[in-house]
Each structure stands twice: as C-alpha cells, then as structure tokens.
Design a protein around this motif. Structure first.
Motif, PDB file in Angstrom:
ATOM      1  N   LYS A 273      -5.236  11.532 -11.339  1.00 47.60           N
ATOM      2  CA  LYS A 273      -3.973  12.070 -10.874  1.00 47.60           C
ATOM      3  C   LYS A 273      -3.203  10.651 -10.346  1.00 47.60           C
ATOM      4  CE  LYS A 273      -5.066  16.575  -9.300  1.00 47.60           C
ATOM      5  NZ  LYS A 273      -5.023  17.297  -7.826  1.00 47.60           N
ATOM      6  N   VAL A 274      -3.820   9.589 -10.113  1.00 46.68           N
ATOM      7  CA  VAL A 274      -2.929   8.367  -9.613  1.00 46.68           C
ATOM      8  C   VAL A 274      -3.156   7.331 -10.758  1.00 46.68           C
ATOM      9  CG1 VAL A 274      -3.032   6.323  -7.983  1.00 46.68           C
ATOM     10  CG2 VAL A 274      -3.565   8.877  -7.281  1.00 46.68           C
ATOM     11  N   ILE A 275      -4.464   7.072 -11.301  1.00 46.45           N
ATOM     12  CA  ILE A 275      -4.460   6.174 -12.502  1.00 46.45           C
ATOM     13  C   ILE A 275      -4.191   6.647 -13.715  1.00 46.45           C
ATOM     14  CG2 ILE A 275      -6.220   4.397 -13.360  1.00 46.45           C
ATOM     15  CD1 ILE A 275      -7.705   4.312 -10.908  1.00 46.45           C
ATOM     16  N   GLY A 276      -4.790   7.679 -14.160  1.00 45.47           N
ATOM     17  CA  GLY A 276      -4.349   8.403 -15.346  1.00 45.47           C
ATOM     18  C   GLY A 276      -4.845   8.076 -16.504  1.00 45.47           C
ATOM     19  N   VAL A 277      -5.883   7.208 -16.424  1.00 43.76           N
ATOM     20  CA  VAL A 277      -6.669   6.847 -17.772  1.00 43.76           C
ATOM     21  C   VAL A 277      -7.979   6.407 -17.502  1.00 43.76           C
ATOM     22  CG1 VAL A 277      -4.473   6.083 -18.998  1.00 43.76           C
ATOM     23  CG2 VAL A 277      -5.969   4.254 -17.563  1.00 43.76           C
ATOM     24  N   LYS A 278      -8.801   6.048 -18.475  1.00 42.76           N
ATOM     25  CA  LYS A 278     -10.366   5.829 -18.279  1.00 42.76           C
ATOM     26  C   LYS A 278     -10.285   4.240 -17.446  1.00 42.76           C
ATOM     27  CE  LYS A 278     -13.313   6.447 -21.386  1.00 42.76           C
ATOM     28  NZ  LYS A 278     -14.110   6.286 -22.695  1.00 42.76           N
ATOM     29  N   THR A 279     -11.100   4.278 -16.423  1.00 49.04           N
ATOM     30  CA  THR A 279     -11.174   3.132 -15.594  1.00 49.04           C
ATOM     31  C   THR A 279     -12.547   2.737 -15.347  1.00 49.04           C
ATOM     32  OG1 THR A 279      -9.410   4.441 -14.309  1.00 49.04           O
ATOM     33  CG2 THR A 279     -10.432   2.701 -13.324  1.00 49.04           C
ATOM     34  N   ASP A 280     -12.395   1.242 -15.289  1.00 52.12           N
ATOM     35  CA  ASP A 280     -13.851   0.483 -14.871  1.00 52.12           C
ATOM     36  C   ASP A 280     -13.642   0.666 -13.388  1.00 52.12           C
ATOM     37  OD1 ASP A 280     -14.442  -0.103 -17.519  1.00 52.12           O
ATOM     38  OD2 ASP A 280     -13.115  -1.827 -17.341  1.00 52.12           O
ATOM     39  N   VAL A 281     -15.033   0.803 -12.746  1.00 55.56           N
ATOM     40  CA  VAL A 281     -15.181   1.333 -11.524  1.00 55.56           C
ATOM     41  C   VAL A 281     -16.170   0.212 -10.883  1.00 55.56           C
ATOM     42  CG1 VAL A 281     -15.772   2.742  -9.609  1.00 55.56           C
ATOM     43  CG2 VAL A 281     -14.564   3.778 -11.497  1.00 55.56           C
TER      44      VAL A 281
ATOM     45  N   GLY B  76       0.682  -1.190   0.024  1.00 58.27           N
ATOM     46  CA  GLY B  76       0.025  -0.191  -0.113  1.00 58.27           C
ATOM     47  C   GLY B  76       1.073   1.263  -0.158  1.00 58.27           C
ATOM     48  N   ARG B  77       0.205   2.400  -0.419  1.00 63.45           N
ATOM     49  CA  ARG B  77       0.871   3.683  -0.631  1.00 63.45           C
ATOM     50  C   ARG B  77      -0.419   4.704  -0.218  1.00 63.45           C
ATOM     51  NH1 ARG B  77       2.486   2.749  -6.861  1.00 63.45           N
ATOM     52  NH2 ARG B  77       2.513   0.611  -5.641  1.00 63.45           N
ATOM     53  N   PHE B  78       0.219   5.978  -0.118  1.00 60.43           N
ATOM     54  CA  PHE B  78      -0.714   6.868   0.346  1.00 60.43           C
ATOM     55  C   PHE B  78      -0.765   7.819  -1.044  1.00 60.43           C
ATOM     56  CE2 PHE B  78      -0.212   5.384   4.403  1.00 60.43           C
ATOM     57  CZ  PHE B  78      -1.340   5.090   4.955  1.00 60.43           C
ATOM     58  N   TYR B  79      -1.866   8.479  -1.271  1.00 61.95           N
ATOM     59  CA  TYR B  79      -2.206   9.533  -2.223  1.00 61.95           C
ATOM     60  C   TYR B  79      -2.557  10.826  -1.437  1.00 61.95           C
ATOM     61  CZ  TYR B  79      -5.246  12.553  -5.177  1.00 61.95           C
ATOM     62  OH  TYR B  79      -5.890  13.520  -5.554  1.00 61.95           O
ATOM     63  N   ASP B  80      -1.917  11.946  -1.409  1.00 65.22           N
ATOM     64  CA  ASP B  80      -1.968  13.059  -0.539  1.00 65.22           C
ATOM     65  C   ASP B  80      -3.218  13.983  -1.389  1.00 65.22           C
ATOM     66  OD1 ASP B  80       0.078  12.729   1.540  1.00 65.22           O
ATOM     67  OD2 ASP B  80       1.518  13.026   0.188  1.00 65.22           O
ATOM     68  N   TRP B  81      -4.350  13.825  -0.724  1.00 65.91           N
ATOM     69  CA  TRP B  81      -5.441  14.547  -1.181  1.00 65.91           C
ATOM     70  C   TRP B  81      -5.581  15.752  -0.478  1.00 65.91           C
ATOM     71  CZ3 TRP B  81     -11.197  13.864  -0.111  1.00 65.91           C
ATOM     72  CH2 TRP B  81     -12.041  14.459  -1.234  1.00 65.91           C
ATOM     73  N   ARG B  82      -6.601  16.675  -0.911  1.00 73.93           N
ATOM     74  CA  ARG B  82      -6.549  18.021  -0.308  1.00 73.93           C
ATOM     75  C   ARG B  82      -7.216  17.681   1.148  1.00 73.93           C
ATOM     76  NH1 ARG B  82     -11.248  20.648  -4.022  1.00 73.93           N
ATOM     77  NH2 ARG B  82     -10.102  19.439  -5.735  1.00 73.93           N
ATOM     78  N   TYR B  83      -8.091  16.574   1.499  1.00 78.40           N
ATOM     79  CA  TYR B  83      -8.681  16.758   2.534  1.00 78.40           C
ATOM     80  C   TYR B  83      -7.909  15.679   3.669  1.00 78.40           C
ATOM     81  CZ  TYR B  83     -12.355  19.533   0.865  1.00 78.40           C
ATOM     82  OH  TYR B  83     -13.223  20.395   0.175  1.00 78.40           O
TER      83      TYR B  83
END
Length: 315
Positions: free
Chosen positions: A123-131, A41-48
């Motif tokens: 910002k992390v994945i960077g391309v169209k993504t299935d969710v 795991g890693r962390f994405y530094d988001w605004r909140y």
C-alpha cells in the motif's frame, strides 16, 4: 478494621501512589527533548495504529526494518540511509510499539508484524522491494516473504536471531509475567526500570557495539527517547517479547522461499558463526558476509563498511 491491616493498606496505597507519580514524572521528563533524528517522516494509517516512516532517494526500493526492541527505532539506520539513498529509494519504518509509531495496548505477535510488512509494501511502496532487517525482525521478513513472495526482491538479515530462540512459545509462566508487565502501575514501573538510562547504556556497550568502540552519546539518547515515547506504551511490546509472543518457527519458510537471502554479521559478535551455520543447514543457498571491528549493529558501528557491503549484495 484491624489497626495493622489499616496501616498496611495505607502504606500500600501510598507506595502505589508514589510509584504512579514517579512513572508520570519519568514520562514527562522524557518528553522535554527529542533525541530521535529529524526528517521528512510521515505516518501510514495501519489497522492497529499509525506507523511512522521515512522515504528518501531515488532508484530501486529498499525497506530497512530495525531490530525488535522497545528502545529501537529507525534511528538504527541513521548512519546509512543517506548514502544508500543515492542509488535506492530507501524506506525506514518504526515498527508498531517502537519509536514514533503508536504503542497500543495489545498482544504483539510475529504474524501481526508479518501483516504490517506486507501491507506496507503493497500500500505504501507499491512494487517489489528489497528488504534488510535486523535481529528478530528478520523473522518477520522471512515469514512475510513466504506468505506474499511477489512483494519481495532480496532479503538481507543483519545479526539474525538464532533459530532455536524463535521456536520458544508462551507458557503459563510467560503469561503470568505478561499480565504483570501489562498492569497499569507495577508494570509501568518495571518497564521504566528496564529502560532506565544506565540499562540502555549497558546494553549498547556490551551487546550492540564492539568493546573497543565507544557508544556515541547521541545513540544512547535516541534509544532512551524511543523507549519513552508513547507514555509508557512500550511496556505492552516488552511484555509480548519476554513472553515469546513475537516468536515463530521460521525453518519451514526458510526451506521453501526461493528469494536470494544474505546474512550480515559483525566479526566481534560471539554468536554469529553458529547462527549462520544454523540458517545454512536449512537453506544451503543462503550467503553470508562479515564486517570487521563490529558487533551486533554494524550499520551504526561501521556504517561505511556496511553501506559498501550492502550495495554489493543488492546489485
């Protein structure tokens, strides 16, 4: 000062002090072990706040979003992301206020999570993504897709929330309840009672799993641990959920978006047929699929069946 008043004040202060001590003890005891799954795991530094996420595998990107609950986390996908990663680059996240992500003191709203999903994809994945998203979190995915459709491929909803519940909005009574849960000592005590081990076990046995399938102890421990990380900060999310701040009417978005949508439900979920009918009433192109011998969380209860079905839907 009147003697009765003075004694009452002393007793009240002692009770508050005792409650504060119990809250600290519960938090300290929860921190002595880590029952959440290990991983890269890693962390994405988001605004909140910092958002914990994992990335596994190769292939087309797939983002897995757990249900919105103070005890939920990416553990929800622990039985399936390994197999899914053979054909996809699989991302899992702990939503803000959940799991290993930060749990700041703020009001958690549907729009906040919509922003998180779109920011994470861009910002992390960077391309169209299935969710694929579970429960209330599917509403975030729908609204995020409506706002920034270029970020999304297919949308998969697992046990999605019923549309009527999502239309409930905060009122004065809700705001009063939120104020109490947000409070430093009483609110933390209420949160600790809500997330006590017996309550989490009961919820897992009666809502998450089919009654004939025993809930693994590892799952109960992981959900308890997820609710206790962050020194009780999960109470702010609990307050927002119970006060309906995380709700939004997604019907206009359902009618507008053109993305492929499929809903998955467990056959033993007593509400799932009615919920699916609601969604298809507003978007007849929505597909539906069922997994036998499963209830609210088929990805944990029947992981092999879930993976097989999801692969078919994503191909």
């Amino acid at each position: 000062m009147n003697k009765k008043v003075r004694n009452g004040a002393i007793i009240g202060a002692a009770a508050i002090g005792a409650a504060a001590g119990v809250n600290k003890l519960i938090s300290a005891m929860a921190d002595t072990n880590d029952d959440l799954p290990k991983g890269s795991g890693r962390f994405y530094d988001w605004r909140y706040g910092k958002i914990y996420y994992t990335k596994t595998g190769k292939g087309t990107p797939l983002l897995l979003i757990h249900d919105l609950d103070v005890a939920s986390s990416a553990y929800e996908w622990s039985k399936v992301f390994g197999k899914l990663s053979r054909r996809h680059t699989v991302y899992t996240i702990d939503l803000l206020g959940c799991g290993r992500s930060d749990k700041p003191n703020l009001t958690y709203t549907n729009y906040m999570y919509v922003q998180l999903i779109n920011n994470f994809i861009r910002k992390v994945i960077g391309v169209k993504t299935d969710v694929a998203a579970t429960g209330d979190s599917f509403s975030f995915a729908v609204m995020a897709c409506n706002m920034e459709p270029e970020n999304f491929g297919k949308l998969i909803g697992i046990s999605p929330c019923d549309l009527f519940k999502l239309t409930r909005t905060p009122d004065k009574k809700n705001n009063a309840m939120k104020y109490v849960i947000d409070s430093p000592i009483i609110g933390t005590s209420l949160y600790n009672m809500d997330t006590a081990k017996p309550n989490i076990s009961l919820k897992a046995s009666h809502r998450y799993f089919h009654k004939e399938n025993p809930v693994p102890d590892s799952m109960k421990k992981a959900y308890y641990k997820a609710s206790k990380t962050g020194d009780g900060g999960g109470k702010y999310l609990l307050a927002s959920i119970k006060s309906h701040y995380t709700n939004i009417n997604i019907i206009p978005a359902l009618q507008k978006i053109n993305n492929s949508i499929c809903l998955i439900g467990g056959r033993q979920n007593p509400l799932i047929n009615d919920i699916f009918d609601e969604y298809r009433e507003y978007n007849p192109s929505i597909e539906e699929a069922y997994i036998s011998e499963a209830n609210y969380l088929p990805q944990l209860e029947a992981p092999d069946k879930f993976v097989e079905l999801l692969q078919i839907l994503l191909d």
